[in-house]
Design an enzyme around this catalytic site. Structure first.
Site, PDB file in Angstrom:
ATOM      1  N   ARG A 121       0.863  -1.180   0.000  1.00 55.43           N
ATOM      2  CA  ARG A 121       0.000   0.000   0.000  1.00 55.43           C
ATOM      3  C   ARG A 121       0.897   1.227   0.000  1.00 55.43           C
ATOM      4  NH1 ARG A 121       0.316  -1.652   5.116  1.00 55.43           N
ATOM      5  NH2 ARG A 121       0.480  -0.106   6.739  1.00 55.43           N
ATOM      6  N   CYS A 122       0.372   2.323  -0.462  1.00 53.90           N
ATOM      7  CA  CYS A 122       1.205   3.513  -0.651  1.00 53.90           C
ATOM      8  C   CYS A 122       1.716   4.074   0.669  1.00 53.90           C
ATOM      9  CB  CYS A 122       0.454   4.573  -1.432  1.00 53.90           C
ATOM     10  SG  CYS A 122      -1.038   5.171  -0.624  1.00 53.90           S
ATOM     11  N   THR A 123       1.102   3.725   1.784  1.00 51.48           N
ATOM     12  CA  THR A 123       1.541   4.238   3.082  1.00 51.48           C
ATOM     13  C   THR A 123       2.358   3.219   3.874  1.00 51.48           C
ATOM     14  OG1 THR A 123      -0.545   3.535   4.088  1.00 51.48           O
ATOM     15  CG2 THR A 123      -0.409   5.820   3.264  1.00 51.48           C
TER      16      THR A 123
END
Length: 110
Positions: A33-35
């Site tokens: 995930r991007c985070t």
């Protein structure tokens, strides 16, 4: 601090909470995930203790079928993502990183 999702842990942190947050941040949703946590910045007074415990916990994570509720790290989305991950590991090693665990695709199922 730039990008790449750093987690900062100070000397006076609750290490149990920081470790759980770091593990979930890095390995939850298989890091896809991007985070997802990409860097952990530690204050000097906790480096040895935090690192040793983080490595031990990472090594004990259950990897397998993402539909199995007992699995903590499921599969990457496809072969291209596995290749991308390996490419980043290779870059890190070429730039002087010393791996403490992992660093290679898993080839045997659980």
């Amino acid at each position: 601090m730039g990008g790449k999702n750093a987690q900062i842990v100070m000397n006076d942190a609750n290490l149990e909470l920081a470790l759980e947050g770091a593990l979930w941040g890095a390995f939850g949703t298989t890091g896809q995930r991007c985070t997802a946590t990409s860097r952990i910045l530690l204050q000097s007074g906790i480096v040895k203790e935090f690192t040793a415990e983080f490595v031990a916990r990472a090594q004990s994570l259950k990897v397998g079928n993402g539909l199995d509720a007992s699995v903590q790290v499921g599969p990457q989305v496809n072969a291209a993502q596995i290749e991308t991950s390996q490419r980043y590991v290779d870059i890190a090693i070429a730039e002087g990183a010393h791996l403490l665990t992992g660093g290679h695709p898993l080839t045997n199922g659980p």
